[in-house]
Design a protein around this motif. Structure first.
Motif, PDB file in Angstrom:
ATOM      1  N   ARG A 110       1.073   3.341  -5.386  1.00 35.49           N
ATOM      2  CA  ARG A 110       0.937   4.517  -6.236  1.00 35.49           C
ATOM      3  C   ARG A 110       2.277   5.244  -6.333  1.00 35.49           C
ATOM      4  NH1 ARG A 110      -4.083   6.123  -7.763  1.00 35.49           N
ATOM      5  NH2 ARG A 110      -5.811   4.927  -6.905  1.00 35.49           N
ATOM      6  N   ASP A 140     -11.314   4.699 -13.095  1.00 32.83           N
ATOM      7  CA  ASP A 140     -10.280   4.848 -12.069  1.00 32.83           C
ATOM      8  C   ASP A 140      -9.709   3.454 -11.822  1.00 32.83           C
ATOM      9  OD1 ASP A 140      -8.945   4.839  -9.531  1.00 32.83           O
ATOM     10  OD2 ASP A 140      -9.947   6.724  -9.041  1.00 32.83           O
ATOM     11  N   ARG A 141      -8.404   3.303 -12.028  1.00 32.83           N
ATOM     12  CA  ARG A 141      -7.793   1.975 -11.921  1.00 32.83           C
ATOM     13  C   ARG A 141      -7.985   1.366 -10.539  1.00 32.83           C
ATOM     14  NH1 ARG A 141      -4.105  -1.120 -14.714  1.00 32.83           N
ATOM     15  NH2 ARG A 141      -4.081   0.437 -16.366  1.00 32.83           N
ATOM     16  N   SER A 142      -7.927   2.172  -9.499  1.00 33.33           N
ATOM     17  CA  SER A 142      -8.037   1.635  -8.142  1.00 33.33           C
ATOM     18  C   SER A 142      -9.438   1.119  -7.836  1.00 33.33           C
ATOM     19  CB  SER A 142      -7.656   2.712  -7.119  1.00 33.33           C
ATOM     20  OG  SER A 142      -8.573   3.790  -7.150  1.00 33.33           O
ATOM     21  N   GLN A 143     -10.448   1.582  -8.601  1.00 36.01           N
ATOM     22  CA  GLN A 143     -11.826   1.149  -8.372  1.00 36.01           C
ATOM     23  C   GLN A 143     -12.273   0.051  -9.336  1.00 36.01           C
ATOM     24  OE1 GLN A 143     -14.491   4.510  -8.484  1.00 36.01           O
ATOM     25  NE2 GLN A 143     -13.264   5.725  -7.084  1.00 36.01           N
ATOM     26  N   ARG A 152      -1.599   4.915  -9.959  1.00 33.85           N
ATOM     27  CA  ARG A 152      -1.508   3.476  -9.757  1.00 33.85           C
ATOM     28  C   ARG A 152      -0.753   2.893 -10.942  1.00 33.85           C
ATOM     29  NH1 ARG A 152      -3.608  -1.627 -10.244  1.00 33.85           N
ATOM     30  NH2 ARG A 152      -3.902  -2.766  -8.302  1.00 33.85           N
ATOM     31  N   THR A 204       0.822  -1.214   0.000  1.00 29.50           N
ATOM     32  CA  THR A 204       0.000   0.000   0.000  1.00 29.50           C
ATOM     33  C   THR A 204       0.855   1.263   0.000  1.00 29.50           C
ATOM     34  OG1 THR A 204      -0.150  -0.162   2.421  1.00 29.50           O
ATOM     35  CG2 THR A 204      -1.970  -1.089   1.136  1.00 29.50           C
ATOM     36  N   ASN A 240     -10.934  -2.978 -10.450  1.00 25.93           N
ATOM     37  CA  ASN A 240     -10.105  -4.189 -10.435  1.00 25.93           C
ATOM     38  C   ASN A 240     -10.729  -5.366 -11.169  1.00 25.93           C
ATOM     39  OD1 ASN A 240      -8.138  -2.908  -8.947  1.00 25.93           O
ATOM     40  ND2 ASN A 240      -8.964  -3.542  -6.976  1.00 25.93           N
ATOM     41  N   ASP A 266      -7.112   5.695 -15.679  1.00 27.89           N
ATOM     42  CA  ASP A 266      -6.140   6.636 -15.104  1.00 27.89           C
ATOM     43  C   ASP A 266      -5.478   7.456 -16.209  1.00 27.89           C
ATOM     44  OD1 ASP A 266      -6.781   5.720 -12.630  1.00 27.89           O
ATOM     45  OD2 ASP A 266      -4.844   4.815 -12.182  1.00 27.89           O
TER      46      ASP A 266
END
Length: 706
Positions: A101, A385-388, A108, A97, A390, A344
């Protein structure tokens, strides 16, 4: 068991030629190869990545230089992580974590599989990498891939790596990759395609983003004449900016921006607060049984989606009003039109490329070409959004996402939004065609025959010849009326064909099940009679029926019977006020046409009640003599009401129903006119309709009194 007599256990080793094989199989094209290097720059927190190409047509002389201003690499990173095939370096960063990023822009990281360096091998054999990390020396790595043929194993390939005082990156950090001894001579077309692909990595709608890629060609003029997005953006007529989350459209903005030369048209903006959108924010799609099902992005790790785009009009009459380079505009749209995908702010290939119709926009146009948007008139972008997101998994070969359930849900959601945009745009497109399209002409054939008859009567004095000619004209007029009547009946029946087939199959399966479970003969007989009645009821839709005085009450009962199974399926109540009427029931009509019209209106009410989900969905049907000279069927519901102007919804292809054809109410209007009646949309209170239906849709089929 066989014993090892040599003492040392055998080891797996990697042949050097695997480099060639992986480079060709994992990296699809030169454009993809360069994209992989651009992605590395993005991961390195660069704000820009520039690709310079020199004499690409001469492999021995030519070179490609990829340079960024990212964080760069030190000696340790370059000698370990970069030189390890399939390294877990970035995967390890992603799993932590604290490092998932990038340090400066909190991006990310895109690279995970450690195969990006094969992009270099795809392009040339002599590689030089100069990289500097802040407060470190410059590192130089040199590889000659041609030695692969001389080396048996990967570990035997000679590598030169050294350090020096900063020369290339004196003022900061970054990486510069120079590729010489190009593998193939580049052609003009190949270079132009690559230039388009690289510049297409930049989102056309987010100018403030923190990363841009640029492509430059030196010593050749091959890039001259390439039209840029900025050159054609001014010719857009429609634009949109939509946000979707979970089950809903959470924000919506559409704009119609006519050119200055279109003085008869006014600009228009539609937002999520407007009725035509506010009542249709819940996303749904129709399954194979014609049932509406919810689209819900929250069922997967997808997150919020932003969808932006601009739409053009390629009609020659429209282009003549303001486009100088019509050929250039059309070629640009042919090459760059479509819906691209960014995660992103980095493009996911090859969505939006020519030939990749991933949303099936062409297939959707087959039945309704004038309403639907095609790839060659739209330039749009979807942002994740890449983090959302997956659950949207990129394929190993970098050719888009795996087509899993999450991806299919995204496709459904985007199609729903496109349907909303098409519905809003249809109104403005209609005005555009009205004022600047082909001129309307009067109704063909009938008017022409009438005019011809008048000329014949004036011109031919011989009564015998006059009689023969007018008889021919009468026969032509009669046959034309017969053709129109047949087409109108078949069109109306066609709209209900899916419903008919589905219900008949359903009843047949039910009867089969009753037989298998040895149900009583009486129950089976009852269901068979029901099936026979259903088939007979729908057969009326296609049987020829003369226009004469008929009782409306029986017609309405038949329409209710034909759709009763749909009332049950959607838990809709029928408020059958017409059953209390005993007079003023006769009107001039043909049964098949009138029944088609009635069922089209009922079908609309059923759909909107199913979508809006009122507490107690109800359809009200009455027979009224309140309009002088007419007997009317009044249909009302407690749904959301009409979401488009009623003057618009009777036009062909105009509909606000997701997935709708826009032909049902147009056909109903045509039917009522052919019967000498009218399709009306009265204000609440014009007819004796209970107040509980005043906010819903009120429709009247007015037939001439018998």
């Amino acid at each position: 068991m066989i014993e090892n007599t040599k003492g040392d256990m055998p080891k797996m080793r990697t042949r050097a030629r695997i480099i060639n094989q992986l480079g060709q199989q994992l990296i699809k094209s030169e454009s993809i190869a360069l994209l992989e290097l651009v992605k590395n720059s993005y991961d390195a927190d660069a704000t820009k990545c520039t690709i310079d190409m020199y004499s690409p047509d001469l492999p021995e002389k030519g070179k490609i230089v990829v340079k960024d201003n990212g964080e760069g690499m030190d000696y340790e990173t370059l000698s370990t992580a970069w030189l390890e095939i399939g390294t877990s370096y970035k995967e390890d960063l992603l799993s932590n974590t604290a490092t998932a990023r990038s340090p400066k822009y909190k991006r990310r990281r895109l690279g995970e599989k450690g195969i990006g360096r094969f992009g270099v091998h795809r392009l040339g054999t002599l590689i030089e990498i100069v990289s500097r990390k802040k407060a470190s020396k410059e590192c130089i790595l040199k590889i000659d891939w041609s030695t692969i043929k001389k080396s048996k194993y990967v570990e035997e390939i000679p590598i030169e790596i050294s350090q020096r005082e900063p020369i290339l990156f004196k003022q900061g950090s970054g990486t510069c990759i120079t590729i010489r001894d190009l593998l193939v001579p580049w052609s003009r077309r190949m270079t132009r395609d690559c230039a388009r692909a690289i510049t297409a990595l930049n989102s056309p709608f987010d100018q403030e983003e923190s990363f841009r890629a640029a492509f430059n060609l030196h010593e050749l003029d091959w890039l001259e004449g390439i039209v840029k997005f900025e050159d054609i953006e001014e010719y857009k007529l429609f634009s949109f900016d939509v946000t979707i989350r979970g089950n809903d459209i959470t924000d919506f903005k559409y704009a119609f921006t006519p050119w200055k030369t279109m003085k008869k048209l006014a600009s228009r903006v539609v937002t999520i607060k407007d009725k035509e959108i506010s009542k249709l924010t819940r996303m749904v799609y129709g399954d194979e049984d014609r049932k509406e099902k919810d689209i819900n992005l929250d069922n997967y790790k997808i997150g919020t989606i932003v969808f932006k785009g601009i739409i053009f009009d390629r009609d020659a009459r429209v282009l003549n009003l303001g486009v100088q380079d019509k050929k250039g505009l059309k070629e640009y749209l042919d090459q760059n039109g479509g819906v691209r995908v960014f995660r992103d702010n980095i493009r996911v290939l090859d969505y939006g490329e020519p030939g990749n119709d991933w949303l099936d926009l062409s297939g959707r146009r087959i039945n309704i070409p004038t309403r639907r948007i095609s790839n060659n008139i739209i330039i749009a972008a979807i942002y994740f959004d890449r983090s959302q997101s997956n659950d949207l998994i990129e394929k190993a070969n970098r050719e888009g996402f795996l087509e899993n359930d999450a991806f299919l849900e995204v496709v459904r959601a985007i199609r729903f939004v496109i349907d909303r945009i098409e519905a809003v745009r249809m109104r403005d497109k209609g005005l555009l065609r009205l004022h600047y399209g082909a001129q309307k002409v009067s109704e063909p054939v009938r008017g022409t025959i009438t005019e011809l008859k008048a000329v014949v009567i004036k011109s031919i004095a011989n009564k015998s010849e006059l009689l023969k000619i007018t008889q021919y004209l009468d026969r032509i007029e009669s046959e034309y009326d017969s053709i129109v009547d047949t087409l109108m009946r078949s069109a109306g029946a066609g709209l209900n064909l899916v419903i008919v087939i589905h219900q008949i199959e359903k009843v047949i399966k039910e009867i089969r099940g009753m037989l298998q479970h040895h149900a009583s003969p009486d129950l089976i007989e009852e269901r068979v009679k029901s099936l026979a009645g259903l088939v007979e009821g729908y057969s009326i839709l296609i049987k020829r029926s003369d226009k004469k005085v008929r009782n409306l009450k029986g017609l309405v009962e038949q329409g209710v019977f034909n759709t009763s199974f749909r009332f049950e399926a959607h838990n809709i109540k029928l408020d059958a006020a017409f059953r209390n009427k005993s007079r003023n029931l006769d009107a001039v009509l043909s049964t098949n046409h009138a029944l088609n019209a009635l069922m089209n209106v009922i079908d609309n009410s059923i759909w909107w009640l199913g979508y809006s989900r009122p507490k107690e969905p109800t359809i009200y049907i009455d027979i009224s003599g309140e309009l002088e000279g007419y007997v009317s069927i009044v249909i009302a519901d407690n749904g959301p009401g009409f979401t488009l102007p009623t003057s618009e919804i009777i036009k062909p292809w105009v509909t606000n129903k997701p997935g709708g054809s826009g032909i049902g109410l147009h056909l109903t209007d045509q039917i009522m006119q052919s019967l000498g009646g009218a399709l009306l949309f009265p204000d609440p209170g014009d007819y004796s309709v209970p107040k509980k239906y005043w906010k819903g849709a009120i429709t009247v089929l007015a037939f001439r009194k018998g």
